[in-house]
Design a protein around this motif. Structure first.
Motif, PDB file in Angstrom:
ATOM      1  N   VAL A   1      -2.203  10.637  21.253  1.00  0.00           N
ATOM      2  CA  VAL A   1      -3.667  10.674  21.195  1.00  0.00           C
ATOM      3  C   VAL A   1      -4.016  11.860  20.304  1.00  0.00           C
ATOM      4  O   VAL A   1      -4.058  13.001  20.741  1.00  0.00           O
ATOM      5  CB  VAL A   1      -4.294  10.831  22.594  1.00  0.00           C
ATOM      6  N   GLN A   2      -4.242  11.577  19.038  1.00  0.00           N
ATOM      7  CA  GLN A   2      -4.439  12.642  18.075  1.00  0.00           C
ATOM      8  C   GLN A   2      -5.882  13.131  18.083  1.00  0.00           C
ATOM      9  O   GLN A   2      -6.768  12.552  18.723  1.00  0.00           O
ATOM     10  CB  GLN A   2      -4.050  12.162  16.681  1.00  0.00           C
ATOM     11  N   ALA A   3      -6.135  14.214  17.363  1.00  0.00           N
ATOM     12  CA  ALA A   3      -7.488  14.752  17.271  1.00  0.00           C
ATOM     13  C   ALA A   3      -8.372  13.802  16.485  1.00  0.00           C
ATOM     14  O   ALA A   3      -7.944  13.207  15.488  1.00  0.00           O
ATOM     15  CB  ALA A   3      -7.459  16.127  16.611  1.00  0.00           C
ATOM     16  N   HIS A   4      -9.615  13.672  16.915  1.00  0.00           N
ATOM     17  CA  HIS A   4     -10.500  12.697  16.275  1.00  0.00           C
ATOM     18  C   HIS A   4     -10.902  13.105  14.865  1.00  0.00           C
ATOM     19  O   HIS A   4     -11.270  12.257  14.052  1.00  0.00           O
ATOM     20  CB  HIS A   4     -11.758  12.500  17.132  1.00  0.00           C
ATOM     21  N   HIS A   5     -10.826  14.408  14.540  1.00  0.00           N
ATOM     22  CA  HIS A   5     -11.250  14.867  13.213  1.00  0.00           C
ATOM     23  C   HIS A   5     -10.103  14.886  12.206  1.00  0.00           C
ATOM     24  O   HIS A   5     -10.316  15.233  11.042  1.00  0.00           O
ATOM     25  CB  HIS A   5     -11.856  16.269  13.321  1.00  0.00           C
ATOM     26  N   ALA A   6      -8.893  14.536  12.617  1.00  0.00           N
ATOM     27  CA  ALA A   6      -7.731  14.568  11.725  1.00  0.00           C
ATOM     28  C   ALA A   6      -7.490  13.190  11.107  1.00  0.00           C
ATOM     29  O   ALA A   6      -7.861  12.161  11.682  1.00  0.00           O
ATOM     30  CB  ALA A   6      -6.499  15.021  12.495  1.00  0.00           C
ATOM     31  N   PRO A   7      -6.858  13.130   9.933  1.00  0.00           N
ATOM     32  CA  PRO A   7      -6.514  11.836   9.344  1.00  0.00           C
ATOM     33  C   PRO A   7      -5.573  11.055  10.251  1.00  0.00           C
ATOM     34  O   PRO A   7      -4.801  11.631  11.019  1.00  0.00           O
ATOM     35  CB  PRO A   7      -5.828  12.218   8.019  1.00  0.00           C
ATOM     36  N   CYS A   8      -5.628   9.738  10.138  1.00  0.00           N
ATOM     37  CA  CYS A   8      -4.799   8.885  10.983  1.00  0.00           C
ATOM     38  C   CYS A   8      -3.315   9.122  10.694  1.00  0.00           C
ATOM     39  O   CYS A   8      -2.878   9.115   9.536  1.00  0.00           O
ATOM     40  CB  CYS A   8      -5.151   7.414  10.747  1.00  0.00           C
ATOM     41  N   LEU A   9      -2.532   9.325  11.745  1.00  0.00           N
ATOM     42  CA  LEU A   9      -1.107   9.627  11.602  1.00  0.00           C
ATOM     43  C   LEU A   9      -0.229   8.388  11.579  1.00  0.00           C
ATOM     44  O   LEU A   9       0.970   8.495  11.332  1.00  0.00           O
ATOM     45  CB  LEU A   9      -0.649  10.529  12.757  1.00  0.00           C
ATOM     46  N   PHE A  10      -0.804   7.222  11.847  1.00  0.00           N
ATOM     47  CA  PHE A  10       0.024   6.031  12.023  1.00  0.00           C
ATOM     48  C   PHE A  10       0.894   5.707  10.808  1.00  0.00           C
ATOM     49  O   PHE A  10       2.088   5.432  10.971  1.00  0.00           O
ATOM     50  CB  PHE A  10      -0.861   4.828  12.378  1.00  0.00           C
ATOM     51  N   PRO A  11       0.374   5.711   9.565  1.00  0.00           N
ATOM     52  CA  PRO A  11       1.253   5.389   8.416  1.00  0.00           C
ATOM     53  C   PRO A  11       2.459   6.321   8.323  1.00  0.00           C
ATOM     54  O   PRO A  11       3.570   5.874   8.012  1.00  0.00           O
ATOM     55  CB  PRO A  11       0.311   5.540   7.207  1.00  0.00           C
ATOM     56  N   ARG A  12       2.255   7.602   8.598  1.00  0.00           N
ATOM     57  CA  ARG A  12       3.372   8.535   8.528  1.00  0.00           C
ATOM     58  C   ARG A  12       4.375   8.276   9.643  1.00  0.00           C
ATOM     59  O   ARG A  12       5.598   8.355   9.422  1.00  0.00           O
ATOM     60  CB  ARG A  12       2.840   9.963   8.623  1.00  0.00           C
ATOM     61  N   LEU A  13       3.897   7.963  10.840  1.00  0.00           N
ATOM     62  CA  LEU A  13       4.805   7.707  11.954  1.00  0.00           C
ATOM     63  C   LEU A  13       5.608   6.431  11.730  1.00  0.00           C
ATOM     64  O   LEU A  13       6.759   6.329  12.158  1.00  0.00           O
ATOM     65  CB  LEU A  13       4.010   7.614  13.261  1.00  0.00           C
ATOM     66  N   VAL A  14       5.007   5.446  11.069  1.00  0.00           N
ATOM     67  CA  VAL A  14       5.737   4.213  10.746  1.00  0.00           C
ATOM     68  C   VAL A  14       6.916   4.510   9.834  1.00  0.00           C
ATOM     69  O   VAL A  14       8.021   3.974  10.019  1.00  0.00           O
ATOM     70  CB  VAL A  14       4.786   3.186  10.113  1.00  0.00           C
ATOM     71  N   GLU A  15       6.708   5.377   8.833  1.00  0.00           N
ATOM     72  CA  GLU A  15       7.792   5.737   7.922  1.00  0.00           C
ATOM     73  C   GLU A  15       8.925   6.437   8.659  1.00  0.00           C
ATOM     74  O   GLU A  15      10.100   6.275   8.311  1.00  0.00           O
ATOM     75  CB  GLU A  15       7.250   6.636   6.798  1.00  0.00           C
ATOM     76  N   ILE A  16       8.594   7.214   9.678  1.00  0.00           N
ATOM     77  CA  ILE A  16       9.631   7.900  10.455  1.00  0.00           C
ATOM     78  C   ILE A  16      10.404   6.900  11.307  1.00  0.00           C
ATOM     79  O   ILE A  16      11.634   6.994  11.448  1.00  0.00           O
ATOM     80  CB  ILE A  16       8.981   8.978  11.340  1.00  0.00           C
ATOM     81  N   ALA A  17       9.700   5.933  11.887  1.00  0.00           N
ATOM     82  CA  ALA A  17      10.338   4.979  12.795  1.00  0.00           C
ATOM     83  C   ALA A  17      11.126   3.897  12.062  1.00  0.00           C
ATOM     84  O   ALA A  17      12.026   3.290  12.647  1.00  0.00           O
ATOM     85  CB  ALA A  17       9.281   4.322  13.684  1.00  0.00           C
ATOM     86  N   ARG A  18      10.822   3.653  10.783  1.00  0.00           N
ATOM     87  CA  ARG A  18      11.465   2.539  10.067  1.00  0.00           C
ATOM     88  C   ARG A  18      12.984   2.680   9.980  1.00  0.00           C
ATOM     89  O   ARG A  18      13.701   1.699  10.225  1.00  0.00           O
ATOM     90  CB  ARG A  18      10.838   2.403   8.675  1.00  0.00           C
ATOM     91  N   PRO A  19      13.558   3.839   9.648  1.00  0.00           N
ATOM     92  CA  PRO A  19      15.028   3.925   9.598  1.00  0.00           C
ATOM     93  C   PRO A  19      15.702   3.630  10.939  1.00  0.00           C
ATOM     94  O   PRO A  19      16.879   3.272  10.968  1.00  0.00           O
ATOM     95  CB  PRO A  19      15.279   5.378   9.157  1.00  0.00           C
TER      96      PRO A  19
END
Length: 425
Positions: free
Chosen positions: A134-152
């Motif tokens: 549950v990230q901060a509402h004022h920060a950019p969405c982290l989902f694309p970055r987390l997907v790149e981490i989980a892909r390998p």
């Protein structure tokens, strides 16, 4: 003797040599000094016997080579990488037990929080764990970055996101009890709570009949004239026209049963309650990523060990999502959710959502909890948040100059609270 400093080692053994020479005429003294020096060598200078002091824990890959952890007094077993310290650049590794004791992230820089969240998810992927971010509402969405981490790790397909800033993502399915619990911390009057408790089941019943998302109808129902009709068993809204005179209608019977508690709230109380609830109702209606009838269930995501990233739209919706996490954790048996991590923007934790509620819920389910603060807070605040010993604090080195008071407080109370403080670049 500081075994990590050559000058300290040389000074120690030089002193032993001087003592042996000075007392060479005394019986057994040189032999005793020699045995002591040999014991020091075997204890501190053989990898298999020496206790190594790492910034946190000695990692498992060094433990397999014979390195023993000074904090554990056995071979290193840490498998959770977090980063490197400042200024010496040493790696910080943790045990799963360290995360279970509680962690706090402190930084004013959203990019630093994003990096630390990415490291946390990397560890979750390594250990085949689920995670709710549950990230901060004022920060950019982290989902694309987390997907790149989980892909390998082959886990990108099982990830999910709920972005309340983006109407295109799947909604988060809230329970009515979670909404009521979130409203309970907003300082509303008893009549406002009573009205919300009546209207939420009514919204869930009306939404499918009008082909609307139920929460979008919330502001519409906060009309004293409409509430007066509801109290009499009538409703004229959209394509629904129900009257108390048509008692044979099944819908009228349901409507009468759902609206009967309105009789216990006077018209003046209803009017004031409508004014109190209207700001929250409008925000719920505007958040297309929230629903009470469909969407992603947090309890289901936790049970399936999915990695879920939620980006709220405001402080109020952050409180709402955090409350829904508490409700979801309460549905699990004690210690049955030990393979789950919760990362929650801690700035939302205040009088409206006491930290103890979230901590107790995580302890009940056996989950690991990480709180992220976007401002410097006092050590007294830590004492209020965490009642257990051994909390680990991770903060940005760039914020260290602005944390002088915090650093001094931590130094004074480090032993009392059992705090471990690490600074990262």
């Amino acid at each position: 003797m500081r075994t990590d400093q050559p000058s300290s080692v040389a000074e120690h053994f030089a002193l032993c040599t001087a003592m042996a020479l000075a007392a060479s005429g005394a019986p057994f003294v040189p032999e005793t000094v020699f045995l002591y020096a040999g014991a020091c060598y075997l204890r501190h200078f053989l990898y298999g016997n020496r206790l190594w002091q790492a910034p946190a824990r000695v990692p498992l890959h060094l433990g397999r080579r014979g390195y023993r952890d000074a904090t554990l007094r056995r071979r290193g077993a840490a498998t959770w990488p977090l980063g490197t310290t400042v200024p010496d650049g040493q790696q910080v590794w943790l045990l799963r037990e360290d995360l279970a004791r509680g962690s706090v992230y402190i930084a004013e820089d959203p990019d630093w929080h994003a990096e630390m969240t990415a490291r946390l998810i990397h560890g979750a992927c390594l250990h085949q764990m689920g995670a709710i971010v549950v990230q901060a509402h004022h920060a950019p969405c982290l989902f694309p970055r987390l997907v790149e981490i989980a892909r390998p790790f082959g886990r990108d397909a099982e990830m999910a996101t709920v972005d309340l800033h983006d109407a295109g993502t799947a909604p988060l399915r809230l329970t009515e009890s979670a909404i009521m619990a979130a409203l309970a911390g907003q300082g509303l009057t008893p009549s406002a709570h009573a009205l919300a408790r009546v209207l939420l089941p009514l919204l869930a019943w009306l939404g499918p009949r009008l082909s609307y998302e139920p929460l979008t109808l919330f502001p519409t129902l906060l009309d004293p004239a409409l509430l007066k009709d509801l109290a009499s068993g009538a409703l004229r809204l959209g394509g629904i026209d129900l009257s108390s005179a048509d008692a044979r209608s099944a819908d009228t019977s349901v409507l009468t049963a759902l609206s009967r508690p309105l009789d216990e709230i006077t018209e003046d109380q209803q009017a004031r309650a409508c004014d109190e609830l209207r700001p929250y109702a409008r925000e719920l209606a505007a958040a297309s990523g929230l629903s009470i009838s469909r969407g992603l269930s947090l309890s289901a995501a936790m049970a399936a060990r999915r990695i879920t990233c939620i980006r709220p739209s405001s402080s109020w919706t952050t409180t709402l999502v955090a409350t829904d996490c508490i409700e979801a954790l309460a549905t699990f048996a004690p210690e049955s959710l030990s393979n789950e991590i919760l990362y929650i923007a801690g700035s939302v934790l205040s009088a409206s959502l006491p930290p103890s509620r979230l901590i107790d819920a995580a302890k009940h389910a056996g989950s690991d909890l990480v709180l992220a603060f976007y401002e410097n807070i006092t050590v007294q605040r830590f004492a209020q948040i965490f009642e257990t010993q051994g909390v680990s604090i991770y903060r940005s080195a760039s914020d260290a100059d602005r944390s002088v008071n915090l650093s001094a407080s931590l130094d004074r109370t480090r032993q009392e609270l059992g705090l471990q403080v690490y600074e990262f670049d």
